[in-house]
Enzyme design. Structure first.
Site, PDB file in Angstrom:
ATOM      1  N   CYS A  16      -0.428   4.054   2.229  1.00 59.38           N
ATOM      2  CA  CYS A  16      -0.186   3.815   3.661  1.00 59.38           C
ATOM      3  C   CYS A  16       1.269   4.080   4.041  1.00 59.38           C
ATOM      4  O   CYS A  16       1.547   4.669   5.088  1.00 59.38           O
ATOM      5  CB  CYS A  16      -0.517   2.369   4.018  1.00 59.38           C
ATOM      6  SG  CYS A  16      -2.106   1.773   3.448  1.00 59.38           S
ATOM      7  N   ASP A  17       2.193   3.630   3.208  1.00 55.27           N
ATOM      8  CA  ASP A  17       3.593   3.533   3.625  1.00 55.27           C
ATOM      9  C   ASP A  17       4.589   4.356   2.815  1.00 55.27           C
ATOM     10  O   ASP A  17       5.772   4.399   3.158  1.00 55.27           O
ATOM     11  CB  ASP A  17       4.034   2.063   3.586  1.00 55.27           C
ATOM     12  CG  ASP A  17       3.211   1.189   4.527  1.00 55.27           C
ATOM     13  OD1 ASP A  17       2.809   1.685   5.589  1.00 55.27           O
ATOM     14  OD2 ASP A  17       2.965   0.012   4.194  1.00 55.27           O
TER      15      ASP A  17
ATOM     16  N   CYS B 279       0.829  -1.205   0.000  1.00 54.00           N
ATOM     17  CA  CYS B 279       0.000   0.000   0.000  1.00 54.00           C
ATOM     18  C   CYS B 279       0.863   1.255   0.000  1.00 54.00           C
ATOM     19  O   CYS B 279       1.404   1.648   1.042  1.00 54.00           O
ATOM     20  CB  CYS B 279      -0.933  -0.003   1.210  1.00 54.00           C
ATOM     21  SG  CYS B 279      -1.996   1.460   1.301  1.00 54.00           S
TER      22      CYS B 279
END
Length: 310
Positions: free
Chosen positions: A140-141, A137
């Protein structure tokens, strides 16, 4: 089989399931929520710091966020069961569900919140180094890979989106694809090729992720001549698709060609009366914790209105 007929059973946890439990509990529906025996909390249980969930300006660890949602569920009277639902008969007025311990439940309504899983390459070290260089992701990261050289594996639109997004942070993004052409749409390919930070590595597959405590590189194989090589990368983003967890309802609830549950317009209603679906199980596009939580709220409200009318 217990003769009690429950108002609502929620199948699946994560942001969608737990949020549905919060709203249904506050509505005094006395819901039962099956968290899953292994996957309780969903994908965020495998995530480190979550910086984009509203209300946490300093970020929150994925497992902590899920623990908070779980506690909120219990506060409002939702009964949590750490088990899987292994069979569902959803077409009748009363739904019949069987859990992994052999308990059979009857319910007037069901919310499906079983989520989806990222497709994995299938390498041992891919799993071992998850959260320590390997991610599924970018949203997300990506922030954690500032000024680093990272790799993206995939050839579809999602891989192009991930690669483009990651150039906001990374010094260089190498897009690895096992063929010499991409299946992504032309507009997405053109956008990636026009980005000076993106390089393409064609006819190449990842055969190992290198590193002990954190990822340090990739072992690669040329799919044309079979030659192998190693290249240094500090991050790997796997973007080869998702698998909605819809196996249990296939043949009962209408699914699209990719296996996602179909819902009626902006609602969470499925083709079966009294059956609702939310979260990543229905979401091709966004797949974020906050959007999953939002549809969990919608599913609980839809279920509450359904039950009030019956």
């Amino acid at each position: 089989m217990s003769e009690k007929i429950h108002e609502l059973v929620i199948v699946g946890s994560g942001p969608a399931g737990y949020t549905a439990g919060i709203y249904a509990g506050r509505a005094q529906l006395e819901p039962i929520l099956y968290e899953g025996s292994v996957t309780a909390g969903g994908a965020l249980m495998n995530t480190t710091e979550v910086e984009n969930f509203p209300g946490f300006p300093d970020g929150v660890m994925g497992p902590d966020l899920m623990d908070n949602l779980k506690a909120q569920c219990e506060k409002f009277g939702t009964k949590l069961v750490r088990d899987d639902i292994v069979d569902m008969k959803l077409d009748g007025e009363i739904k019949i569900l069987t859990d992994g311990s052999g308990n059979v439940l009857k319910a007037k309504s069901v919310i499906l919140a079983t989520g989806s899983a990222y497709k994995e390459i299938g390498l041992t070290n891919e799993k071992r180094l998850s959260g320590r260089g390997v991610s599924w992701c970018a949203t997300c990261d990506g922030f954690f890979f500032r000024d680093q050289e990272i790799a993206v594996v995939g050839g579809g639109d999602s891989a192009m989106e991930e690669a483009n997004f990651l150039t906001r942070f990374a010094k260089k993004v190498v897009l690895i694809h096992r063929r010499d052409s991409l299946r992504a749409s032309k507009i997405m390919v053109d956008r990636a090729k026009a980005n000076p930070k993106i390089e393409f590595l064609w006819n190449t597959e990842v055969i190992d992720v290198l590193g002990e405590d954190k990822m340090t590189g990739l072992k690669l194989r040329n799919t044309v001549d079979g030659s192998e090589s190693e290249k240094p990368f500090t991050g790997l983003f796997v973007a080869i698709g998702h698998l909605p967890r819809s196996e249990l309802v296939k043949g009962q609830v209408d699914l699209d060609a990719e296996g996602y549950v179909k819902v009626d317009g902006r609602s969470t209603r499925t083709n079966l009366t009294g059956v609702f679906a939310c979260g990543d199980l229905v979401d091709h596009t966004y797949r974020q914790a906050i959007t999953a939580a939002g549809t969990g709220c919608e599913a609980a409200l839809d279920a509450e209105r359904f039950l009030a009318g019956h």
